[in-house]
Every structure is written in structure tokens, then in C-alpha cells.
Scaffold this motif. Sequence first.
Motif, PDB file in Angstrom:
ATOM      1  N   LYS A   1      70.029  12.624  59.594  1.00 23.01           N
ATOM      2  CA  LYS A   1      70.182  13.631  61.652  1.00 23.01           C
ATOM      3  C   LYS A   1      70.125  13.935  61.618  1.00 23.01           C
ATOM      4  CE  LYS A   1      71.069   9.924  64.253  1.00 23.01           C
ATOM      5  NZ  LYS A   1      71.840   8.824  64.704  1.00 23.01           N
ATOM      6  N   PHE A   2      70.201  15.162  62.564  1.00 24.61           N
ATOM      7  CA  PHE A   2      70.883  16.909  62.633  1.00 24.61           C
ATOM      8  C   PHE A   2      70.064  17.038  64.676  1.00 24.61           C
ATOM      9  CE2 PHE A   2      67.055  18.925  61.769  1.00 24.61           C
ATOM     10  CZ  PHE A   2      66.164  17.853  60.250  1.00 24.61           C
ATOM     11  N   SER A   3      72.270  17.631  64.495  1.00 28.04           N
ATOM     12  CA  SER A   3      70.996  17.496  66.564  1.00 28.04           C
ATOM     13  C   SER A   3      71.383  19.230  66.371  1.00 28.04           C
ATOM     14  CB  SER A   3      72.324  17.335  66.841  1.00 28.04           C
ATOM     15  OG  SER A   3      72.950  17.352  66.803  1.00 28.04           O
ATOM     16  N   THR A   4      70.842  19.867  67.074  1.00 25.90           N
ATOM     17  CA  THR A   4      71.511  21.413  67.882  1.00 25.90           C
ATOM     18  C   THR A   4      71.337  21.076  69.203  1.00 25.90           C
ATOM     19  OG1 THR A   4      71.576  23.433  67.834  1.00 25.90           O
ATOM     20  CG2 THR A   4      68.629  22.150  68.201  1.00 25.90           C
ATOM     21  N   MET A  21      60.947  21.968  54.810  1.00 20.55           N
ATOM     22  CA  MET A  21      60.436  21.037  53.225  1.00 20.55           C
ATOM     23  C   MET A  21      58.923  21.082  53.145  1.00 20.55           C
ATOM     24  SD  MET A  21      63.599  20.829  51.716  1.00 20.55           S
ATOM     25  CE  MET A  21      63.540  20.263  50.786  1.00 20.55           C
ATOM     26  N   ASN A  22      58.314  20.817  54.127  1.00 19.90           N
ATOM     27  CA  ASN A  22      56.788  20.652  54.925  1.00 19.90           C
ATOM     28  C   ASN A  22      56.793  21.312  55.726  1.00 19.90           C
ATOM     29  OD1 ASN A  22      54.514  19.836  54.577  1.00 19.90           O
ATOM     30  ND2 ASN A  22      54.762  16.994  54.838  1.00 19.90           N
ATOM     31  N   HIS A  23      55.518  22.818  55.004  1.00 17.23           N
ATOM     32  CA  HIS A  23      55.197  23.144  56.429  1.00 17.23           C
ATOM     33  C   HIS A  23      54.051  22.424  57.161  1.00 17.23           C
ATOM     34  CE1 HIS A  23      57.344  26.887  53.088  1.00 17.23           C
ATOM     35  NE2 HIS A  23      57.970  26.035  54.383  1.00 17.23           N
ATOM     36  N   ASP A  24      53.483  22.000  56.675  1.00 14.98           N
ATOM     37  CA  ASP A  24      52.504  21.182  58.035  1.00 14.98           C
ATOM     38  C   ASP A  24      52.877  21.064  59.237  1.00 14.98           C
ATOM     39  OD1 ASP A  24      51.116  22.522  56.451  1.00 14.98           O
ATOM     40  OD2 ASP A  24      50.363  20.606  54.722  1.00 14.98           O
ATOM     41  N   TYR A  67      62.927   8.961  59.650  1.00 12.90           N
ATOM     42  CA  TYR A  67      62.038   7.842  58.977  1.00 12.90           C
ATOM     43  C   TYR A  67      61.168   7.854  58.553  1.00 12.90           C
ATOM     44  CZ  TYR A  67      64.517   6.489  63.553  1.00 12.90           C
ATOM     45  OH  TYR A  67      65.200   5.950  64.912  1.00 12.90           O
ATOM     46  N   SER A  68      61.720   8.959  57.202  1.00  9.24           N
ATOM     47  CA  SER A  68      60.257   9.207  56.437  1.00  9.24           C
ATOM     48  C   SER A  68      61.297   8.785  55.205  1.00  9.24           C
ATOM     49  CB  SER A  68      59.937  10.688  55.690  1.00  9.24           C
ATOM     50  OG  SER A  68      59.116  10.594  54.929  1.00  9.24           O
ATOM     51  N   LEU A  72      63.581  14.482  52.018  1.00  4.53           N
ATOM     52  CA  LEU A  72      64.916  15.088  53.050  1.00  4.53           C
ATOM     53  C   LEU A  72      63.634  16.363  53.788  1.00  4.53           C
ATOM     54  CD1 LEU A  72      67.752  16.362  50.440  1.00  4.53           C
ATOM     55  CD2 LEU A  72      67.070  14.420  52.231  1.00  4.53           C
ATOM     56  N   HIS A  73      64.009  16.062  54.754  1.00  2.60           N
ATOM     57  CA  HIS A  73      63.737  17.122  56.058  1.00  2.60           C
ATOM     58  C   HIS A  73      64.773  18.140  56.335  1.00  2.60           C
ATOM     59  CE1 HIS A  73      59.543  14.617  55.840  1.00  2.60           C
ATOM     60  NE2 HIS A  73      60.275  14.077  55.765  1.00  2.60           N
ATOM     61  N   ALA A  74      64.077  19.661  56.609  1.00  5.87           N
ATOM     62  CA  ALA A  74      64.818  20.123  57.242  1.00  5.87           C
ATOM     63  C   ALA A  74      64.313  21.283  58.393  1.00  5.87           C
ATOM     64  CB  ALA A  74      65.228  21.462  55.987  1.00  5.87           C
TER      65      ALA A  74
END
Length: 233
Positions: A1-4, A21-24, A67-68, A72-74
Motif C-alpha cells: 500500500k502506498f499513497s500520494t 513493474m508491469n508497463h501494461d 491485491y495481486s 510487487l508493483h510500483a
Amino acid sequence: KFSTTLAKDINNVEIPYHDHMNHDITGTIKVSDEGDLGEIKVMIHETSLMPSDIHVQPGATIIWTNYSKEGLHAITSGVMDSGQTEKQPISGLSETLKAELIHVSSKSSVILNLNEDSDNPGRYTSPFIPTSPGVYEIRVYGTIDGVEIDETFISMGGGGDFDDIVPPTSIQFPQKLTSDREITGAITEATEISQLALIRSNTLNTWVIISLVIGGIGIVVSCLSLGLQFRRK
């Protein structure tokens, strides 16, 4: 979880973003006075965002939750395509960025200075020794090239990606060290016991003094009684 949290002077713009991490996986943030205000939540799945396109007001906070189950996702602003080169680390941010470390359960926090690694420009560290286990938050805020940054990361116990702090007793050998809290508790308990003993001692002394006074009064009364008897004779 992250926020801005979007700066309040950002308005009437559309900000594209993607998963580094996944450009699509892509999305857009439309900012205008007609958008939603407050906390806007976006779910990250294996191959998509929900919702991918959001409409918010200036000052809104956007929270992405992973939720994946595939890693990791960024989330990164901008559009990434196959012809775009990788972004390079940014050096010289020690003066414009700060980090706030928060122990969630106690709500204790401290501001940490970010130190740039001289051997790896663009990499920043801020050493600290956690003294309490539990969930921690790390808030990074400030500016990068004049753009306001306010990102919050939380450990796994709060739904984030990095490990919680656990007690060190599991790896201590050969003796388990007593924690500061246990020492403080023992001192407090010993102090309370000694105070109770002192109160009981003072109470006992008071009863002894009362008994002596009463005994003395009895002796005086007896003497007076004998004196009266002698006079009558």
C-alpha cells in the motif's frame, strides 16, 4: 500500500501513470474542481487497476493497494513504452526530502534525515534502531525538482509490503535479554510493594504509640486512684 497527496495548486491537468513493474498496467489521474475529494482508493490486480482512471480535486489523497499475488508493483507517473529509456536515479535530494518514521500502535514518530550514499548516487539511507516491535509507517515528503512529494509506506501488519519489526528474542543466544519494558515493569512493581510495606510499617508504629499512650493514661489513673484511697484513710 502506498499513497500520494496532490498539491492544491495542481489543477486542470491529466496525469498519466503506469506500473513500473508491469508497463501494461496504466491509468490516468484527472485533476479539476469537479473531481472527488478526500481519499480515493485504487486496487492493483495482476494485470489491471480498478479503477484505472480517476477524477479528483486538488488536495485529494490517492491510495493504491496491492491485491495481486504475483509480486510487487510500483506506481510511477508518466507513460512508459518500449522505446522509453529507464529513469536514472536523482542525486542531491538530501536537502529537499525528509522521512518520518511512525510506530503505529504508540503513535510515536521521529523525523529522519536522508543521507545520500556516496558510492551509489541517488540511493538514500537513514539508519535507526527500532526498540519496539509492531507495525511501522515511513512517510517520505518534500520536493523533487520543485514537485511536491508526500508518499507513505506501511509494513505488512498494516497491509503494506515490507516486514513488521519483531522481538529479537527469537535470535538471541545463549541468554534472552530482558526488554526495557519488562525492566520498567519490575521496577514499578517493586516500588509499589516497598511503598505498601512502608504504609503498613507506619500504621503499625502508630498503633504502638497509641497503645503506649493508653497504657500511660492507665498508669496515671491508677496512681490517682491509689492517692485518693490513701487520703480517705
